[in-house]
Design a protein around this motif. Sequence first.
Motif, PDB file in Angstrom:
ATOM      1  N   LYS A 149      56.687  69.166   1.201  1.00 17.72           N
ATOM      2  CA  LYS A 149      57.222  67.810   1.025  1.00 17.72           C
ATOM      3  C   LYS A 149      57.915  67.337   2.301  1.00 17.72           C
ATOM      4  O   LYS A 149      58.558  68.110   3.006  1.00 17.72           O
ATOM      5  CB  LYS A 149      58.199  67.778  -0.148  1.00 17.72           C
ATOM      6  N   CYS A 150      57.773  66.052   2.575  1.00 15.57           N
ATOM      7  CA  CYS A 150      58.403  65.436   3.743  1.00 15.57           C
ATOM      8  C   CYS A 150      59.876  65.163   3.457  1.00 15.57           C
ATOM      9  O   CYS A 150      60.234  64.714   2.364  1.00 15.57           O
ATOM     10  CB  CYS A 150      57.677  64.132   4.084  1.00 15.57           C
ATOM     11  N   ASP A 151      60.732  65.433   4.447  1.00 10.11           N
ATOM     12  CA  ASP A 151      62.173  65.201   4.298  1.00 10.11           C
ATOM     13  C   ASP A 151      62.556  63.739   4.489  1.00 10.11           C
ATOM     14  O   ASP A 151      63.690  63.353   4.199  1.00 10.11           O
ATOM     15  CB  ASP A 151      62.952  66.051   5.313  1.00 10.11           C
ATOM     16  N   TYR A 152      61.602  62.921   4.973  1.00  6.58           N
ATOM     17  CA  TYR A 152      61.934  61.538   5.313  1.00  6.58           C
ATOM     18  C   TYR A 152      61.331  60.513   4.353  1.00  6.58           C
ATOM     19  O   TYR A 152      61.717  59.350   4.370  1.00  6.58           O
ATOM     20  CB  TYR A 152      61.453  61.226   6.733  1.00  6.58           C
ATOM     21  N   CYS A 153      60.356  60.931   3.540  1.00  8.12           N
ATOM     22  CA  CYS A 153      59.731  60.007   2.592  1.00  8.12           C
ATOM     23  C   CYS A 153      59.191  60.793   1.402  1.00  8.12           C
ATOM     24  O   CYS A 153      59.449  61.988   1.278  1.00  8.12           O
ATOM     25  CB  CYS A 153      58.624  59.192   3.271  1.00  8.12           C
ATOM     26  N   ASP A 154      58.446  60.142   0.548  1.00  6.36           N
ATOM     27  CA  ASP A 154      57.946  60.781  -0.673  1.00  6.36           C
ATOM     28  C   ASP A 154      56.640  61.541  -0.464  1.00  6.36           C
ATOM     29  O   ASP A 154      56.055  62.044  -1.425  1.00  6.36           O
ATOM     30  CB  ASP A 154      57.730  59.722  -1.764  1.00  6.36           C
ATOM     31  N   TYR A 155      56.168  61.619   0.763  1.00  5.42           N
ATOM     32  CA  TYR A 155      54.889  62.281   1.038  1.00  5.42           C
ATOM     33  C   TYR A 155      54.962  63.773   0.714  1.00  5.42           C
ATOM     34  O   TYR A 155      55.962  64.443   0.993  1.00  5.42           O
ATOM     35  CB  TYR A 155      54.518  62.087   2.506  1.00  5.42           C
ATOM     36  N   SER A 156      53.896  64.305   0.132  1.00  2.00           N
ATOM     37  CA  SER A 156      53.764  65.741  -0.102  1.00  2.00           C
ATOM     38  C   SER A 156      52.313  66.135   0.130  1.00  2.00           C
ATOM     39  O   SER A 156      51.404  65.306   0.014  1.00  2.00           O
ATOM     40  CB  SER A 156      54.193  66.112  -1.524  1.00  2.00           C
ATOM     41  N   CYS A 157      52.077  67.395   0.463  1.00  5.76           N
ATOM     42  CA  CYS A 157      50.720  67.838   0.782  1.00  5.76           C
ATOM     43  C   CYS A 157      50.550  69.303   0.411  1.00  5.76           C
ATOM     44  O   CYS A 157      51.488  69.956  -0.057  1.00  5.76           O
ATOM     45  CB  CYS A 157      50.411  67.608   2.260  1.00  5.76           C
ATOM     46  N   LYS A 158      49.350  69.816   0.661  1.00 11.92           N
ATOM     47  CA  LYS A 158      49.002  71.153   0.203  1.00 11.92           C
ATOM     48  C   LYS A 158      49.155  72.233   1.260  1.00 11.92           C
ATOM     49  O   LYS A 158      49.070  73.419   0.940  1.00 11.92           O
ATOM     50  CB  LYS A 158      47.566  71.154  -0.330  1.00 11.92           C
ATOM     51  N   ASN A 159      49.346  71.860   2.528  1.00 14.36           N
ATOM     52  CA  ASN A 159      49.545  72.895   3.548  1.00 14.36           C
ATOM     53  C   ASN A 159      50.475  72.401   4.648  1.00 14.36           C
ATOM     54  O   ASN A 159      50.756  71.207   4.776  1.00 14.36           O
ATOM     55  CB  ASN A 159      48.215  73.386   4.129  1.00 14.36           C
ATOM     56  N   LEU A 160      50.945  73.361   5.440  1.00 13.42           N
ATOM     57  CA  LEU A 160      51.922  73.068   6.479  1.00 13.42           C
ATOM     58  C   LEU A 160      51.317  72.247   7.610  1.00 13.42           C
ATOM     59  O   LEU A 160      51.998  71.419   8.225  1.00 13.42           O
ATOM     60  CB  LEU A 160      52.493  74.384   7.021  1.00 13.42           C
ATOM     61  N   ILE A 161      50.039  72.455   7.894  1.00 14.49           N
ATOM     62  CA  ILE A 161      49.384  71.714   8.976  1.00 14.49           C
ATOM     63  C   ILE A 161      49.385  70.221   8.682  1.00 14.49           C
ATOM     64  O   ILE A 161      49.719  69.398   9.544  1.00 14.49           O
ATOM     65  CB  ILE A 161      47.948  72.229   9.182  1.00 14.49           C
TER      66      ILE A 161
END
Length: 237
Positions: free
Chosen positions: A116-128
Motif C-alpha cells: 500500500k502507498c503511504d501517500y494515497c489509496d493505491y495498493s498493488c500486488k508486488n513491491l516493484i
Amino acid sequence: LCSLSDCDCSFKGRCKLREHLRSHTQEKVVACPTCGGMFANNTKFFDHIRRQTALEQQRFQCSHCSKRFATERLLRDHMRNHVNHYKCPLCDMTCPLPSSLRNHIRFRHSEERPFKCDYCDYSCKNLIDLRKHLDTHSKEPAYRCEFEACSFTARSLCSIKLHYRKVHEGDSEPRYKCHVCDKCFTRGNNLTVHLRKKHQFKWPSGHPRFRYKEHEDGYMRLQLVRYESVELTEQLL
C-alpha cells in the motif's frame, strides 16, 4: 526457513537464506562497475559479466531459438524457459518453475494487494509496482528521454514508454515480421494485433500473449512451437 507467508523454502545456511529473501524484497546489493547495473548476489552479477563476452566466445547455442551463451550453465538456465512443467489448477496456464506458478496465481487469480502507498489509496500486488507508483509522487522526473535533442521527462515508466511510442516509434527499424505475409512492425504488440485481426490467430490456451523469437535474418517472428510437460503438484497450492 523463509519467514514470509506463502513461501516454504528452507536453507542450510544464513547466507543462502539472505539471498533468497532478496527475491522477495527485490533488494540488489552488487553493482557492475562497467554499466552500473545492480544485482541481488554475486552469482547473478557474474552471469551478467559472462553475457557481455564477445559473440565468438559464446560457444553454447540454444537449439530452439539460436541464442548463444558463454557457459553451459547459462544455456541450461535459458533452456528452462522453453519447457513448461507446472500447470495452473485454475486455468490452462503452464509455467516453467514453481515460483512462476505461484506468481501467476497471485497476480491472475488473487485479489489480495498487500503493498500500500503511504501517500494515497493505491495498493498493488508486488513491491516493484509500488516503487513505480511512488515515482508519481516525486517532484523530480524519474525518467528522461534517451533520444538526442529530446528533453522530454516523466515521473513514471508508463509515461516515458507512451512518449516513445507516440514520438519516436518511427525512428527505429521494424524488427517484427509476420511469418504469413511478411508485413513488418516496429513493436511486438502491433504484430500481435495484425496476427489476430488479419490472419485470425488465437493466443495459446492459458497464455495472454504471443511469444516471438529472433531468426537468423534478425527479424522477430511468431514462436510456433512450445515444449510443454505438465506436472501439477498439490504442494504449490
